[in-house]
Design a protein around this motif. Sequence first.
Motif, short mmCIF file in Angstrom:
data_model
loop_
_atom_site.label_atom_id
_atom_site.label_comp_id
_atom_site.label_asym_id
_atom_site.label_seq_id
_atom_site.Cartn_x
_atom_site.Cartn_y
_atom_site.Cartn_z
N UNK A 121 0.66 -1.08 -0.04
CA UNK A 121 0.44 -0.19 0.08
C UNK A 121 0.76 1.76 -0.19
N UNK A 122 0.21 2.48 -0.28
CA UNK A 122 1.46 3.47 0.01
C UNK A 122 1.79 3.76 0.99
N UNK A 123 3.36 4.78 1.17
CA UNK A 123 3.57 4.31 2.02
C UNK A 123 3.95 6.30 2.41
N UNK A 124 4.00 6.09 3.94
CA UNK A 124 4.18 7.17 4.36
C UNK A 124 5.68 8.08 3.72
N UNK A 125 6.15 9.00 3.63
CA UNK A 125 7.08 9.95 3.29
C UNK A 125 7.98 9.24 3.91
N UNK A 126 9.10 9.74 3.95
CA UNK A 126 10.32 9.63 5.23
C UNK A 126 11.74 10.92 4.39
N UNK A 127 11.83 11.74 5.38
CA UNK A 127 12.32 12.71 4.68
C UNK A 127 14.12 12.65 5.92
N UNK A 128 15.40 12.54 4.81
CA UNK A 128 16.61 12.35 5.73
C UNK A 128 17.04 13.89 5.67
N UNK A 129 16.98 14.11 6.62
CA UNK A 129 18.07 15.03 6.79
C UNK A 129 19.62 15.39 7.59
N UNK A 130 20.17 16.16 6.90
CA UNK A 130 21.68 15.76 7.50
C UNK A 130 21.37 17.32 9.14
N UNK A 131 22.29 16.19 10.31
CA UNK A 131 21.80 17.03 10.86
C UNK A 131 23.10 18.02 11.81
N UNK A 132 24.41 17.81 11.12
CA UNK A 132 25.08 18.88 10.88
C UNK A 132 24.59 20.19 10.26
N UNK A 133 24.52 20.36 8.87
CA UNK A 133 24.35 21.53 8.13
C UNK A 133 22.19 22.03 8.07
N UNK A 134 21.65 20.62 8.71
CA UNK A 134 19.79 20.92 8.28
C UNK A 134 19.26 20.88 7.07
N UNK A 135 19.96 20.41 6.11
CA UNK A 135 19.61 20.40 4.88
C UNK A 135 19.13 19.30 4.36
N UNK A 136 18.37 18.74 4.05
CA UNK A 136 17.34 17.99 3.97
C UNK A 136 18.33 17.49 2.27
N UNK A 137 18.53 15.70 2.32
CA UNK A 137 19.71 15.00 1.62
C UNK A 137 18.94 14.13 0.83
N UNK A 138 17.79 13.30 0.92
CA UNK A 138 16.91 12.26 -0.01
C UNK A 138 15.43 12.37 0.50
N UNK A 139 14.85 12.53 0.00
CA UNK A 139 13.26 12.25 0.39
C UNK A 139 13.06 10.45 0.07
N UNK A 140 11.76 10.05 0.42
CA UNK A 140 11.50 8.74 -0.03
C UNK A 140 10.14 9.33 0.08
N UNK A 141 9.39 9.37 -1.03
CA UNK A 141 8.05 10.19 -1.58
C UNK A 141 7.32 9.26 -2.16
N UNK A 142 5.78 9.55 -2.13
CA UNK A 142 4.70 8.39 -1.81
C UNK A 142 3.82 9.30 -1.04
N UNK A 143 2.96 9.08 0.12
CA UNK A 143 2.54 9.51 0.91
C UNK A 143 2.23 10.26 1.88
N UNK A 144 1.47 10.90 2.06
CA UNK A 144 1.52 11.39 4.11
C UNK A 144 1.15 10.60 4.65
N UNK A 145 1.42 11.45 6.09
CA UNK A 145 1.42 10.20 7.45
C UNK A 145 -0.27 10.21 7.68
#
Length: 166
Positions: free
Chosen positions: A91-115
């Motif tokens: 089934x559709x999977x909620x998205x998951x964002x990977x953020x660089x903890x030091x810089x605070x910027x988004x590295x990548x996202x797994x995208x399909x559905x919202x929470x």
Amino acid sequence: PNSAGWNEEKKAITDPKRAGALCGNIGIAHAYCLPVPTMALDIDNLPKARAWLAERGIDLDALLDADDAVQISSGKEASRKLLYLLPADVSPIPMKKIVDPEAGDTVLEFRCASANGLTVQDVLPPSIHPETRQPYHWAGHGHWTRMPVIPQALLDLWSGMLAQDK
């Protein structure tokens, strides 16, 4: 997505003829795709994403260079987007964002559905990128009409992270 409820299924265009008549900026509503949902691996920082995935045993360059890789390019040098089908029994999977903890910027996202189970979307060619003002274009060795199924290692990683979050 500029109006309330844009990500509700009743507002998604599912008729191929109607979709084919669209012009201007368009997107794919991953969770509502038929016969199976789609997903995007949205890479916002290629070097950091390459390293983050490698630490988890996934070769990003191999994914990007695969014979069936369907990519969307915005023209931004360090950005990539890979599109995949979900397996038929998933089934559709909620998205998951990977953020660089030091810089605070988004590295990548797994995208399909919202929470809450609605869809997320990714803009498709020939839409115009808001920053570069250039059209998105198809890239990779595959074709958008024959998207590959998400590699099991990526699916397991995504599912595992969501399970940890719970």
